[in-house]
Design a protein around this motif. Structure first.
Motif, PDB file in Angstrom:
ATOM      1  N   ALA A 148      -3.477  14.071  19.441  1.00 60.37           N
ATOM      2  CA  ALA A 148      -2.747  12.823  19.739  1.00 60.37           C
ATOM      3  C   ALA A 148      -2.573  11.873  18.421  1.00 60.37           C
ATOM      4  O   ALA A 148      -1.490  11.275  18.030  1.00 60.37           O
ATOM      5  N   LEU A 149      -3.726  11.530  17.690  1.00 54.82           N
ATOM      6  CA  LEU A 149      -3.785  10.616  16.607  1.00 54.82           C
ATOM      7  C   LEU A 149      -2.640  11.503  15.414  1.00 54.82           C
ATOM      8  O   LEU A 149      -2.231  10.608  14.833  1.00 54.82           O
ATOM      9  N   ASP A 150      -2.853  12.618  15.400  1.00 58.84           N
ATOM     10  CA  ASP A 150      -2.012  13.289  14.285  1.00 58.84           C
ATOM     11  C   ASP A 150      -0.457  12.929  14.879  1.00 58.84           C
ATOM     12  O   ASP A 150       0.443  12.939  13.761  1.00 58.84           O
ATOM     13  N   TYR A 151      -0.131  13.334  15.726  1.00 60.10           N
ATOM     14  CA  TYR A 151       1.144  12.990  16.485  1.00 60.10           C
ATOM     15  C   TYR A 151       1.705  11.774  15.840  1.00 60.10           C
ATOM     16  O   TYR A 151       2.746  11.395  15.508  1.00 60.10           O
TER      17      TYR A 151
ATOM     18  N   GLN B 157       4.674   7.748   9.873  1.00 60.13           N
ATOM     19  CA  GLN B 157       5.002   7.924   8.473  1.00 60.13           C
ATOM     20  C   GLN B 157       6.475   7.434   8.178  1.00 60.13           C
ATOM     21  O   GLN B 157       6.945   7.293   7.040  1.00 60.13           O
ATOM     22  N   GLN B 158       7.307   7.571   9.443  1.00 61.59           N
ATOM     23  CA  GLN B 158       8.567   7.620   9.123  1.00 61.59           C
ATOM     24  C   GLN B 158       9.088   6.095   9.560  1.00 61.59           C
ATOM     25  O   GLN B 158      10.107   5.395   9.488  1.00 61.59           O
ATOM     26  N   ALA B 159       8.109   5.119   9.592  1.00 63.71           N
ATOM     27  CA  ALA B 159       8.164   3.637  10.011  1.00 63.71           C
ATOM     28  C   ALA B 159       8.768   3.003   8.918  1.00 63.71           C
ATOM     29  O   ALA B 159       8.362   3.091   7.642  1.00 63.71           O
ATOM     30  N   ILE B 160       9.692   1.899   9.255  1.00 62.20           N
ATOM     31  CA  ILE B 160      10.174   0.924   8.350  1.00 62.20           C
ATOM     32  C   ILE B 160       9.695  -0.391   8.695  1.00 62.20           C
ATOM     33  O   ILE B 160       9.685  -1.318   7.595  1.00 62.20           O
ATOM     34  N   TYR B 161       9.255  -0.529   9.906  1.00 65.91           N
ATOM     35  CA  TYR B 161       8.485  -1.863  10.002  1.00 65.91           C
ATOM     36  C   TYR B 161       7.722  -1.768  11.268  1.00 65.91           C
ATOM     37  O   TYR B 161       8.225  -1.182  12.276  1.00 65.91           O
ATOM     38  N   ILE B 162       6.549  -2.283  11.315  1.00 63.79           N
ATOM     39  CA  ILE B 162       5.629  -2.012  12.401  1.00 63.79           C
ATOM     40  C   ILE B 162       5.504  -3.647  12.914  1.00 63.79           C
ATOM     41  O   ILE B 162       5.033  -4.391  12.103  1.00 63.79           O
ATOM     42  N   TYR B 163       5.392  -3.773  14.298  1.00 61.22           N
ATOM     43  CA  TYR B 163       5.129  -5.029  15.009  1.00 61.22           C
ATOM     44  C   TYR B 163       3.568  -5.290  14.692  1.00 61.22           C
ATOM     45  O   TYR B 163       2.724  -4.466  15.276  1.00 61.22           O
ATOM     46  N   ASP B 164       2.956  -6.659  14.553  1.00 57.83           N
ATOM     47  CA  ASP B 164       1.927  -6.867  14.819  1.00 57.83           C
ATOM     48  C   ASP B 164       1.431  -7.681  16.329  1.00 57.83           C
ATOM     49  O   ASP B 164       2.561  -7.381  17.033  1.00 57.83           O
TER      50      ASP B 164
ATOM     51  N   THR C  80      23.016  -4.943  26.441  1.00 56.22           N
ATOM     52  CA  THR C  80      23.025  -5.324  27.897  1.00 56.22           C
ATOM     53  C   THR C  80      22.684  -4.083  28.829  1.00 56.22           C
ATOM     54  O   THR C  80      22.335  -4.406  30.066  1.00 56.22           O
ATOM     55  N   ALA C  81      23.180  -2.833  28.539  1.00 53.94           N
ATOM     56  CA  ALA C  81      22.891  -1.800  29.332  1.00 53.94           C
ATOM     57  C   ALA C  81      21.252  -1.599  29.499  1.00 53.94           C
ATOM     58  O   ALA C  81      20.439  -1.919  28.718  1.00 53.94           O
ATOM     59  N   SER C  82      20.940  -1.118  30.775  1.00 53.37           N
ATOM     60  CA  SER C  82      19.604  -1.107  31.208  1.00 53.37           C
ATOM     61  C   SER C  82      19.252   0.312  30.554  1.00 53.37           C
ATOM     62  O   SER C  82      19.556   1.088  30.254  1.00 53.37           O
ATOM     63  N   TYR C  83      17.976  -0.027  30.343  1.00 54.88           N
ATOM     64  CA  TYR C  83      17.076   1.412  29.505  1.00 54.88           C
ATOM     65  C   TYR C  83      17.099   2.701  30.602  1.00 54.88           C
ATOM     66  O   TYR C  83      16.692   2.468  31.875  1.00 54.88           O
ATOM     67  N   THR C  84      17.375   3.870  30.053  1.00 61.85           N
ATOM     68  CA  THR C  84      17.409   5.104  30.989  1.00 61.85           C
ATOM     69  C   THR C  84      16.295   5.887  30.440  1.00 61.85           C
ATOM     70  O   THR C  84      15.704   6.833  31.099  1.00 61.85           O
ATOM     71  N   ALA C  85      15.883   5.719  29.146  1.00 62.70           N
ATOM     72  CA  ALA C  85      14.671   6.523  28.554  1.00 62.70           C
ATOM     73  C   ALA C  85      13.401   6.331  29.267  1.00 62.70           C
ATOM     74  O   ALA C  85      13.068   4.959  29.476  1.00 62.70           O
ATOM     75  N   ASP C  86      12.896   7.403  29.570  1.00 62.87           N
ATOM     76  CA  ASP C  86      11.376   7.268  30.298  1.00 62.87           C
ATOM     77  C   ASP C  86      10.357   7.255  29.271  1.00 62.87           C
ATOM     78  O   ASP C  86      10.563   7.946  27.938  1.00 62.87           O
ATOM     79  N   THR C  87       9.254   6.860  29.552  1.00 57.07           N
ATOM     80  CA  THR C  87       7.987   7.031  29.088  1.00 57.07           C
ATOM     81  C   THR C  87       7.665   8.455  29.045  1.00 57.07           C
ATOM     82  O   THR C  87       7.423   8.991  30.165  1.00 57.07           O
ATOM     83  N   THR C  88       7.070   9.227  27.939  1.00 58.14           N
ATOM     84  CA  THR C  88       6.455  10.453  27.958  1.00 58.14           C
ATOM     85  C   THR C  88       4.960  10.459  27.799  1.00 58.14           C
ATOM     86  O   THR C  88       4.391   9.923  26.841  1.00 58.14           O
ATOM     87  N   VAL C  89       3.984  10.954  28.354  1.00 59.63           N
ATOM     88  CA  VAL C  89       2.765  10.878  28.617  1.00 59.63           C
ATOM     89  C   VAL C  89       2.504  11.978  27.082  1.00 59.63           C
ATOM     90  O   VAL C  89       2.816  12.972  27.157  1.00 59.63           O
ATOM     91  N   LEU C  90       1.868  11.244  26.256  1.00 54.20           N
ATOM     92  CA  LEU C  90       1.245  11.973  24.985  1.00 54.20           C
ATOM     93  C   LEU C  90      -0.486  12.470  25.312  1.00 54.20           C
ATOM     94  O   LEU C  90      -0.388  13.814  25.093  1.00 54.20           O
TER      95      LEU C  90
ATOM     96  N   VAL D 267      -2.467   4.906   8.426  1.00 51.50           N
ATOM     97  CA  VAL D 267      -1.089   5.522   8.125  1.00 51.50           C
ATOM     98  C   VAL D 267      -0.362   4.410   7.356  1.00 51.50           C
ATOM     99  O   VAL D 267      -0.167   3.240   7.977  1.00 51.50           O
ATOM    100  N   GLN D 268       0.418   4.785   6.197  1.00 53.72           N
ATOM    101  CA  GLN D 268       1.431   3.693   5.702  1.00 53.72           C
ATOM    102  C   GLN D 268       2.926   4.310   6.093  1.00 53.72           C
ATOM    103  O   GLN D 268       3.273   5.624   5.692  1.00 53.72           O
TER     104      GLN D 268
END
Length: 342
Positions: A71-74, A80-87, A231-241, A333-334
């Motif tokens: 999970a940590l490797d994933y 690694q593809q991040a351009i901005y990470i929220y604190d 404005t549209a509602s989310y349809t993407a579900d959370t996927t258990v890692l 990771v950066q």
């Protein structure tokens, strides 16, 4: 006649003397044998049961260690593809849990992530990234080229009463992404732009997706914290890692969870620990947290599993005496991406 009978009798007596008499076991002998067998077999049986139980426990530990590392490797490959990470402050702005002094627009920009009122989950790691889309843009004929789109990713720590998963906590991943723009394409439902639609709606933006805005006054942090969904509602579900994550809370009276800390000796002082976003129970767990440096797009992620939850359904909380059942791992990771206004 008499002589003949005597002859036959003498032969029979000779044969009967040659037959050896065999005696059976007495009841006392059987009881003594059974007791001796019990005294010998019982310790051996206990020894075998102990070996099997030890093997079962070690297998549970090994499985937890392997899953935590996978999970940590994933997550690391994702970051690694991040351009901005929220604190922690940024996540508070997006979830509407930050005060209006920290986020002036919190009253209007809050609750931008899915399940805003859920009390069984909390977002721990939220970031924007550039994602590769293979063979999406037609060049000529059947030749197609790759492109990139922006996407918003959130990792949640979840602890609920679902019977599908373990009695411990789990980590789930949620993502929405932009569509592949094409001036000569077609419109997608809820969006005014044109997008590649060669494969149906495969390259349309996910419902609810809206790109961040970097124009206008303010810092990058302020602009990213002020992001609002479509404005549209989310349809993407959370996927258990990964499942079997430690559910022990830091305020448990008898055996509290270990305190969340960052390796400040190797990380910049600008790192923050989002260990408690709000009063939700999952925000009090330190089994999954991140130390975030939004300036350098860097994060240190910590995970702690719970192998006891694989073996039993009770007494699952962390204890120093059983810490071998709670494997932990961390990684720094950066993100390789960047915003052009940096």
């Amino acid at each position: 006649m008499i002589r003949a009978l005597k002859f036959l009798l003498s032969i029979h007596l000779k044969r009967s003397k040659g037959i050896k008499q065999v005696d059976g076991f007495t009841l006392i002998e059987l009881l003594v044998g059974m007791i001796m067998a019990f005294l010998i077999i019982t310790p051996l049986l206990g020894f075998m049961i102990n070996i099997l139980d030890t093997d079962r426990k070690e297998q549970a530990k090994a499985n937890s260690e392997q899953e935590i590392q996978a999970a940590l490797d994933y997550i690391a490959r994702d970051l690694q593809q991040a351009i901005y990470i929220y604190d922690a402050t940024g996540i508070g702005c997006l979830t509407g849990t930050a005060d209006t002094n920290t986020c002036p627009n919190a009253s209007t920009t809050g609750n931008q992530l899915p399940s805003p009122t859920a009390t069984d989950r909390v977002p721990v790691l939220v970031f924007w990234k550039r994602e590769l889309v293979s063979k999406a843009i037609t060049i000529t004929g059947t030749q197609k080229d790759d492109t990139f789109v922006y996407s918003l990713v959130a990792y949640y720590l979840i602890k609920d009463t679902s019977t599908t998963w373990s009695n411990a906590a789990r980590i789930a991943r949620w993502q929405i992404k932009d569509g592949v723009a094409d001036p000569g394409g077609q419109a997608c439902t809820g969006y005014t732009g044109k997008y590649v639609t060669d494969s149906g709606d495969k390259y349309c933006p996910n419902p609810g997706f809206a790109l961040f805005k970097l124009d206008g006054a303010g810092t990058i942090t302020q602009k990213m914290n002020a992001w609002t969904k479509a404005t549209a509602s989310y349809t993407a579900d959370t996927t258990v890692l990964v499942d079997f994550i430690d559910q022990t809370k830091i305020d448990d009276a008898s055996n509290p969870a270990p305190t969340a800390v960052c390796s400040l000796t190797s990380l910049p002082a600008s790192f923050s620990v989002p260990a408690s976003f709000n009063t939700r129970n999952t925000a009090k767990m330190t089994s999954f947290y991140a130390c975030v440096d939004k300036i350098n797009t860097t994060a240190q992620v910590f995970l702690r599993g719970n192998a006891l939850a694989r073996l039993q359904n009770y007494n699952l909380n962390y204890k120093d005496s059983s810490k071998t059942y709670f494997p932990n791992a961390s990684i720094q990771v950066q993100g390789r991406g960047y915003l052009f206004t940096k």
